[in-house]
Write a protein that holds these residues in place. Structure first.
Motif, PDB file in Angstrom:
ATOM      1  N   HIS A   8      42.568  31.167  46.420  1.00  0.00           N
ATOM      2  CA  HIS A   8      42.690  31.677  45.000  1.00  0.00           C
ATOM      3  C   HIS A   8      41.514  31.031  43.962  1.00  0.00           C
ATOM      4  O   HIS A   8      40.985  31.721  43.078  1.00  0.00           O
ATOM      5  CB  HIS A   8      43.931  31.184  44.333  1.00  0.00           C
ATOM      6  N   TRP A   9      41.140  29.673  44.488  1.00  0.00           N
ATOM      7  CA  TRP A   9      39.835  28.988  43.723  1.00  0.00           C
ATOM      8  C   TRP A   9      38.653  30.023  43.957  1.00  0.00           C
ATOM      9  O   TRP A   9      37.699  30.209  42.919  1.00  0.00           O
ATOM     10  CB  TRP A   9      39.589  27.604  43.995  1.00  0.00           C
ATOM     11  N   GLU A  10      38.495  30.351  45.067  1.00  0.00           N
ATOM     12  CA  GLU A  10      37.251  31.113  45.393  1.00  0.00           C
ATOM     13  C   GLU A  10      37.137  32.562  44.931  1.00  0.00           C
ATOM     14  O   GLU A  10      36.070  32.876  44.263  1.00  0.00           O
ATOM     15  CB  GLU A  10      37.217  31.276  46.940  1.00  0.00           C
ATOM     16  N   ILE A  11      38.343  33.348  44.790  1.00  0.00           N
ATOM     17  CA  ILE A  11      38.601  34.375  43.951  1.00  0.00           C
ATOM     18  C   ILE A  11      38.104  34.366  42.507  1.00  0.00           C
ATOM     19  O   ILE A  11      37.588  35.004  41.845  1.00  0.00           O
ATOM     20  CB  ILE A  11      39.977  34.988  43.929  1.00  0.00           C
ATOM     21  N   ALA A  12      38.648  33.087  41.850  1.00  0.00           N
ATOM     22  CA  ALA A  12      38.318  32.732  40.631  1.00  0.00           C
ATOM     23  C   ALA A  12      36.792  32.036  40.174  1.00  0.00           C
ATOM     24  O   ALA A  12      36.486  31.607  39.249  1.00  0.00           O
ATOM     25  CB  ALA A  12      39.094  31.808  40.132  1.00  0.00           C
ATOM     26  N   LYS A  64      39.892  32.626  29.120  1.00  0.00           N
ATOM     27  CA  LYS A  64      40.702  32.277  28.145  1.00  0.00           C
ATOM     28  C   LYS A  64      39.780  31.739  26.962  1.00  0.00           C
ATOM     29  O   LYS A  64      40.099  31.705  25.720  1.00  0.00           O
ATOM     30  CB  LYS A  64      41.573  30.913  28.676  1.00  0.00           C
ATOM     31  N   GLN A  65      38.643  31.068  27.263  1.00  0.00           N
ATOM     32  CA  GLN A  65      37.545  30.658  25.992  1.00  0.00           C
ATOM     33  C   GLN A  65      37.229  31.855  25.615  1.00  0.00           C
ATOM     34  O   GLN A  65      36.700  31.808  24.265  1.00  0.00           O
ATOM     35  CB  GLN A  65      36.578  30.011  27.021  1.00  0.00           C
ATOM     36  N   GLN A  66      37.233  33.087  26.152  1.00  0.00           N
ATOM     37  CA  GLN A  66      36.677  34.215  25.309  1.00  0.00           C
ATOM     38  C   GLN A  66      37.952  34.769  24.479  1.00  0.00           C
ATOM     39  O   GLN A  66      37.819  35.858  23.934  1.00  0.00           O
ATOM     40  CB  GLN A  66      36.429  35.227  26.265  1.00  0.00           C
ATOM     41  N   THR A 123      36.978  27.787  36.180  1.00  0.00           N
ATOM     42  CA  THR A 123      37.113  29.041  36.884  1.00  0.00           C
ATOM     43  C   THR A 123      37.051  30.246  35.928  1.00  0.00           C
ATOM     44  O   THR A 123      36.811  30.204  34.633  1.00  0.00           O
ATOM     45  CB  THR A 123      38.643  28.903  37.412  1.00  0.00           C
ATOM     46  N   LEU A 124      37.368  31.421  36.513  1.00  0.00           N
ATOM     47  CA  LEU A 124      37.614  32.739  35.805  1.00  0.00           C
ATOM     48  C   LEU A 124      38.580  32.647  34.769  1.00  0.00           C
ATOM     49  O   LEU A 124      38.416  32.994  33.706  1.00  0.00           O
ATOM     50  CB  LEU A 124      37.771  34.126  36.910  1.00  0.00           C
ATOM     51  N   LEU A 125      39.696  31.955  35.010  1.00  0.00           N
ATOM     52  CA  LEU A 125      40.773  31.832  34.191  1.00  0.00           C
ATOM     53  C   LEU A 125      40.245  31.085  33.018  1.00  0.00           C
ATOM     54  O   LEU A 125      40.433  31.655  31.653  1.00  0.00           O
ATOM     55  CB  LEU A 125      42.064  31.156  34.862  1.00  0.00           C
ATOM     56  N   ASP A 126      39.576  30.144  33.237  1.00  0.00           N
ATOM     57  CA  ASP A 126      39.186  29.165  32.006  1.00  0.00           C
ATOM     58  C   ASP A 126      38.152  29.951  31.226  1.00  0.00           C
ATOM     59  O   ASP A 126      38.323  30.064  29.843  1.00  0.00           O
ATOM     60  CB  ASP A 126      38.428  27.909  32.530  1.00  0.00           C
TER      61      ASP A 126
END
Length: 394
Positions: free
Chosen positions: A89-93, A228-230, A222-225
């Motif tokens: 999952h981390w690599e996906i992100a 979220k920052q956007q 990560t992608l999630l961060d």
């Protein structure tokens, strides 16, 4: 970066649904592993929606449809060492590990177990690598008689604690997991501590939906961060919140099974107009892969396919649906552990060109980079976007 800003990306991870061994599979003892392909050799899979999305062009599941797939399709290789959910999952992100999380195939060293026992105030049982269902069958009665928690690991970087809910409350088990996380997570770099509560009596023990993962915090954004920052919503479904240590999401829903997970996806689609809906469907792995239940795994693929047959027509013009996996867990092999495999990736939506073969991607991070590109977000540290290859010009 693309100027496209989709309404939503719905990203569904079929936990452990691999599509064939990686070149280094032999190093992991996984030569010949092919989760979907090997299942399909034994049980004809009735998965028309996944076929329509291009799965039959990624892995051999029988006759290849003559119809043009509904979107783009391909497979991805894992660049990080390892074959566990956190790594995948981390690599996906967008995060690629330089070295694998530590594993303990012979059990945890005395200093770790001794410190854990001291801090929870009682001795433990097992301390070995084992199947989660087999270990509670073996030691469940002794645990109920003594109150000693069952501590075990696997081929992955995990410290797992099993306890009967009538002997140890779920809240107390979680507290023990937090103690273990301090010892083996912060102290030894173990990827996850997992609470494994169970119920029932001897011969009929059954793990419950109160499982909880205590994972390391991602070492970089990560992608999630980034999303979220956007100021974009990031909805985490299933064990996504646990795998990312609660970071980078705006809301989270834990689920008891894959049907509930798909219900949560549908619910999120009703109430989330933009952003990322990120779901993990764990039953493939926990209920069927680790138990080497070939028929059960096949049936779960077919149940998921039925849910997809409703979800795909419900996509709005700005939606992009992506289906992938995080590693393999081939139930046809003697091993009950994860397998080092390629994972499938299919992408569909009104903005996605039909029938595009994106080939074999060098890293799962290509997917995260593509999603960032879709939203016009800053680049991630790893991965190459394939957005230009799949975006329709119509």
């Amino acid at each position: 970066m693309s100027t496209l800003r989709p309404g939503r990306v719905i990203l569904i991870v079929m936990d452990s649904v691999g599509v064939g061994e990686l070149p280094d599979a032999e190093t992991y003892g996984d030569t010949g592993s092919n989760t979907i392909g090997n299942i399909a050799k034994l049980i004809p899979l009735q998965v028309p929606t996944l076929r329509a999305l291009g799965l039959d062009r990624i892995v051999d599941i029988g006759t290849v449809s003559e119809e043009v797939p509904l979107g783009a399709y391909g497979r991805m290789a894992e660049r990080s060492p390892g074959k566990d959910s956190v790594t995948g999952h981390w690599e996906i992100a967008g995060l690629v590990l330089d070295r694998a999380f530590p594993t303990f195939p012979d059990g945890f060293p005395p200093e770790i177990i001794g410190e854990f026992e001291r801090r929870i105030g009682r001795p433990t049982l097992a301390n070995k690598a084992a199947s989660g269902t087999a270990i509670i069958d073996e030691l469940g009665e002794e645990h109920m008689r003594t109150g000693r928690p069952i501590v075990y690991t696997s081929a992955d970087s995990v410290f797992q604690i099993a306890a009967h809910e009538e002997v140890v409350s779920v809240a107390e088990l979680y507290r023990w997991c937090e103690i273990a996380y301090e010892i083996v997570g912060h102290g030894a770099g173990v990827g996850r501590v997992i609470a494994r509560p169970f119920v029932g009596s001897a011969g009929e023990f059954k793990r419950t939906a109160n499982r909880r993962d205590f994972a390391l915090t991602p070492f970089a954004p990560t992608l999630l961060d980034v999303l979220k920052q956007q100021q974009l919503p990031v909805v985490a479904i299933g064990k996504i919140e646990d795998l990312f240590a609660g970071r980078g999401m705006t809301s989270a829903v834990h689920t008891a099974d894959d049907d509930e997970g798909m219900d949560a996806v549908a619910e999120a689609m009703e109430h989330t107009a933009t952003g990322l809906i990120f779901a993990n469907l764990v039953d493939f792995d926990t209920q069927f892969g680790h138990r080497n239940d070939v028929a059960g795994y096949a049936a779960n693929l077919e149940r998921f396919d039925l849910r997809l047959s409703v979800l795909v027509p419900a996509l709005l013009p700005g939606d992009v649906l992506i289906i992938t996996a995080d590693h393999g867990n081939d139930p046809t092999t003697p091993s009950t552990d994860h397998s080092r495999e390629h994972v499938p990736v299919v992408v569909t939506g009104a903005s996605i060109t039909r029938g595009v073969d994106i080939g074999t991607r060098a890293t799962f991070a290509d997917l995260g980079q593509t999603i960032a590109d879709l939203f016009g977000a800053p680049r991630l540290p790893n991965g190459t976007s394939f957005l230009k290859e799949i975006l329709t010009t119509a």
